[in-house]
Write an enzyme that holds these catalytic residues in place. Structure first.
Site, mmCIF file in Angstrom:
data_model
loop_
_atom_site.group_PDB
_atom_site.id
_atom_site.type_symbol
_atom_site.label_atom_id
_atom_site.label_comp_id
_atom_site.label_asym_id
_atom_site.label_seq_id
_atom_site.Cartn_x
_atom_site.Cartn_y
_atom_site.Cartn_z
ATOM 1 C CD GLU A 13 8.380 -1.247 -2.414
ATOM 2 O OE1 GLU A 13 9.330 -1.745 -3.060
ATOM 3 O OE2 GLU A 13 7.214 -1.661 -2.501
ATOM 4 C CD GLU B 91 1.487 -0.985 -2.460
ATOM 5 O OE1 GLU B 91 1.906 -2.155 -2.643
ATOM 6 O OE2 GLU B 91 2.148 0.022 -2.784
#
Length: 365
Positions: A160, A276
């Site tokens: 991220e 995910e």
């Protein structure tokens, strides 16, 4: 053998011209298989995230995990604040247990994650600065990735690093690591990880890459530019992890845009994993049947698109059972009903989402 719930009264699910075909469901009922078996037939890995605490304490959950999954992501147990809680202290106990669990049951294991702005422990925030941050980062990666050398299929090296709303011209997140080291921290992390664990695949991992909305369109472009930049400078990166935290109520999905993004990533000679995946149900009806049907549609719609890209090598859900999902806390329903985002229900029984994932694996080319 997995006990399969009755589906004979369920109507076929139609979406965009595709259907969960009666013939497939009939064959599935005669020959129940695991998601990992469906995936393996197409040369794919299916797996899930799971925590040490849940796998070690719940034998039924551990049994179902072994049956369904070919690869394990430690949910939080390898993150910095867990494994490196003090400057000179490393706690490998949970990670080692998971590595042994994976080895014993012939599962692959992912490493998640070496650098992430949300897992910075208090001691690091208090002591790091532009002068010492690089040595701290290198020492952590060498120690952690080195400890698990040869046991990890793939590392999420940097997690991220893009946030276009932060205003950086390259879309970079103004995280503590960026503030200490600038954009070079990403390249540094990959190079040290490659040295510490030379046989593992090294991934950049991010979210909000899924829908045809302005923020996510801009984020896909920024991620692609980051990947191009890393490849051009010779950074040892092998793949992109797409988190795919999807929304049940969201309808702004553009299959062609997503396929083009995946093709652009693949053109950089990078592998792709869905890392995910889940589908949150806040905003969907209370009725379980309606909710489960929509969640199943989202799984199938997304995977049918993603699995057209040959460079996709695996799909992992962020959790296997509704009993253990981060969404219970972070995306609860307004009506307080239990959330239902994952392939198995709270009793570890397959749901329509399981069928949709199996169907997508079975029909992928």
């Amino acid at each position: 053998m997995v006990k399969i719930p009755k589906v004979t009264r369920r109507k076929a699910i139609y979406l965009g011209g595709t259907t969960l075909a009666t013939t497939l469901l009939t064959g599935w009922l005669r020959h129940p298989k695991s998601l990992k078996a469906y995936a393996a037939r197409k040369g794919l890995l299916y797996g899930s995230a799971a925590a040490y605490s849940k796998l070690s304490e719940n034998q039924e959950f551990a049994r179902r995990f072994i049956e369904e999954c070919a690869i394990l992501t430690p949910e939080n147990d390898l993150k910095w604040h867990k494994i490196h809680p003090k400057p000179n202290d490393y706690d490998f106990s949970r990670g080692d247990w998971l590595a042994e669990f994976a080895k014993r049951h012939k599962l692959k294991m992912r490493g998640h994650t070496l650098v992430w702005h949300q897992s910075i422990p208090k001691w690091l925030k208090e002591t790091a600065n532009p002068q010492n941050a690089e040595s701290i980062l290198k020492e952590h990666i060498m120690t952690v990735a080195g400890h698990y050398q040869g046991l990890i299929h793939s590392w999420d090296v940097v997690n991220e690093a893009i946030e276009v709303r932060d205003g950086h011209p390259l879309g970079l997140r103004k995280s503590p690591w960026f503030q200490w080291l600038g954009k070079d921290y990403i390249d540094i992390a990959f190079r040290v990880a490659a040295e510490a664990d030379p046989h593992a695949l090294l991934f950049y991992n991010d979210y909000d890459l899924d829908y045809d909305i302005p923020h996510q369109n801009a984020k896909r472009e920024a991620v692609l530019n980051l990947l191009r930049s890393l490849k051009e400078q010779g950074t040892p990166i092998h793949g992109l992890g797409i988190q795919a935290h999807l929304s049940g109520p969201e309808t702004r999905f553009n299959a062609e845009k997503l396929k083009q993004f995946l093709a652009d990533v693949a053109s950089l000679d990078l592998k792709i994993m869905v890392t995910e995946m889940d589908v949150y149900d806040r905003g969907l009806p209370y009725d379980y049947e309606k909710r489960d049907r929509r969640i199943a549609e989202v799984y199938e719609m997304y995977l049918n698109t993603v699995l057209e890209e040959p460079n996709v090598i695996g799909v992992l859900t962020w959790g296997l059972s509704d009993r253990y999902t981060w969404l219970s806390k972070h995306r609860p329903r307004n009506d307080k009903a239990p959330v239902r985002p994952l392939p198995l229900d709270r009793e570890f029984k397959p749901k329509l989402a399981w069928e949709s994932i199996a169907n997508s694996f079975a029909s992928s080319t």
